[in-house]
Design an enzyme around this catalytic site. Structure first.
Site: not given
Length: 321
Positions: A14, A108-110, A137, A141, A165, A180, A210
């Site tokens: 990936g 992840s930043s989310c 998601y 995480k 990020t 994205h 962002r």
């Protein structure tokens, strides 16, 4: 890590895993393993355990994940939480069972609250509600982070978690719906340029802000942290710089060379209004990013043109064009 250690890069095929593998190889690490999803299904607990028993990796970079943008998160919420939980549980548990010296988990930043104070510090985790569009998601995480913490506390493992990020770069996915925002913009503007379309429509108002990082910079940070950091706290990885989506679209338009008009569609969701990571902890360790946004977009667009916009979902990632 030393050059003779065996290193498992989960998700090597990936975007993120590939960048980590490139970075390791550039530094002289030659014993890398990273089977494709057709060779090893990370959602199969028995297969993962058998792989670890046979290979006995010394270090693990857990970069495999099912990922996507707002549309994908809204459309496949069950897939996002189920598949990511499976991958994480299997790899983290096997890493403990077969005595991996150290594991780096990519979050992840989310994971942070939708309305977290800006810039976002690591201690803001679990202090507020998540952004609804990517909550499944994010929950997966967060579970991965807590799993690493729990194994460290109970079993004395050395599992660290890092929060990158928004990423982009080589081997990204360019589907205008499922990907994205930045790769989706690259594809939309390129296709509009080729077809001489009069305008490009962008989801949302263009006002959200962002932060974006070139994936090779993330890989450099991950290798740096694997070699130097053993603390209990999660670590943000970002640039400390942000841009409005409207401004980002303008940069992509310029890099691509599209001469039509931009139009924003406010009927579509914006997502989190602002998301900028506080990278004080990482900067204090002596690491900073190298690739600035405009140069990174130029490199990403060159990669897109070279690959002809082919479908590149990456192993263990949500299929996206």
């Amino acid at each position: 890590m030393n050059r003779n250690d065996k290193i498992f890069v989960a998700g090597r095929h990936g975007m993120v895993g590939g960048a980590i593998a490139r970075r390791l190889e550039a530094q002289g690490f030659s014993r890398l393993i990273g089977p494709s999803s057709s060779e090893l299904d990370l959602q199969d607990q028995q297969a993962v355990a058998a792989f670890f028993e046979a290979e006995r990796p010394d270090y693990v970079f857990l970069a495999a994940a099912r990922v996507g943008g707002i549309y994908a998160n809204n459309t496949y919420p069950a897939d996002f939480i189920y598949n990511n939980l499976q991958i994480q549980m299997n790899v983290i548990h096997a890493s403990w069972m077969f005595r991996v010296r150290k594991l780096l988990f990519l979050g992840s930043s989310c994971i942070y609250p939708k309305l977290a104070p800006q810039p976002i510090r690591e201690e803001y985790l679990l202090t507020g509600l998540l952004e609804p569009t990517n909550e499944p998601y994010a929950v997966a995480k967060i579970a991965g982070i807590k799993m690493c913490e729990a194994y460290n506390r109970q079993h004395g493992t050395n599992f660290i978690s890092v929060m990158p990020t928004n990423l982009y770069g080589p081997n990204d996915s360019y589907d205008p719906m499922n990907s994205h925002v930045l790769p989706a913009l690259i594809r939309r503007f390129h296709e509009a340029k080729v077809s001489a379309a009069p305008e490009v429509v962008i989801w949302g108002t263009g006002q959200p802000r962002r932060e974006f990082m070139y994936v090779d910079d993330l890989a450099d940070a991950c290798v740096f942290l694997m070699q130097t950091y053993d603390g209990p706290d999660i670590v943000n990885i970002g640039t400390g710089q942000e841009v409005a989506i409207g401004e980002l679209a303008g940069i992509v338009k310029e890099v691509v060379g599209y001469e039509g008009e931009l139009r924003f569609d406010p009927s579509k969701p914006d997502g989190t209004p602002r998301k900028l990571l506080d990278c004080t902890r990482l900067h204090a360790m002596g690491w900073r990013h190298k690739t600035e946004l405009r140069e990174g977009i130029r490199l990403a667009y060159a990669d897109f043109v070279t690959c002809g916009g082919r479908h590149r979902s990456g192993d263990h990632a949500l299929p996206r064009l």
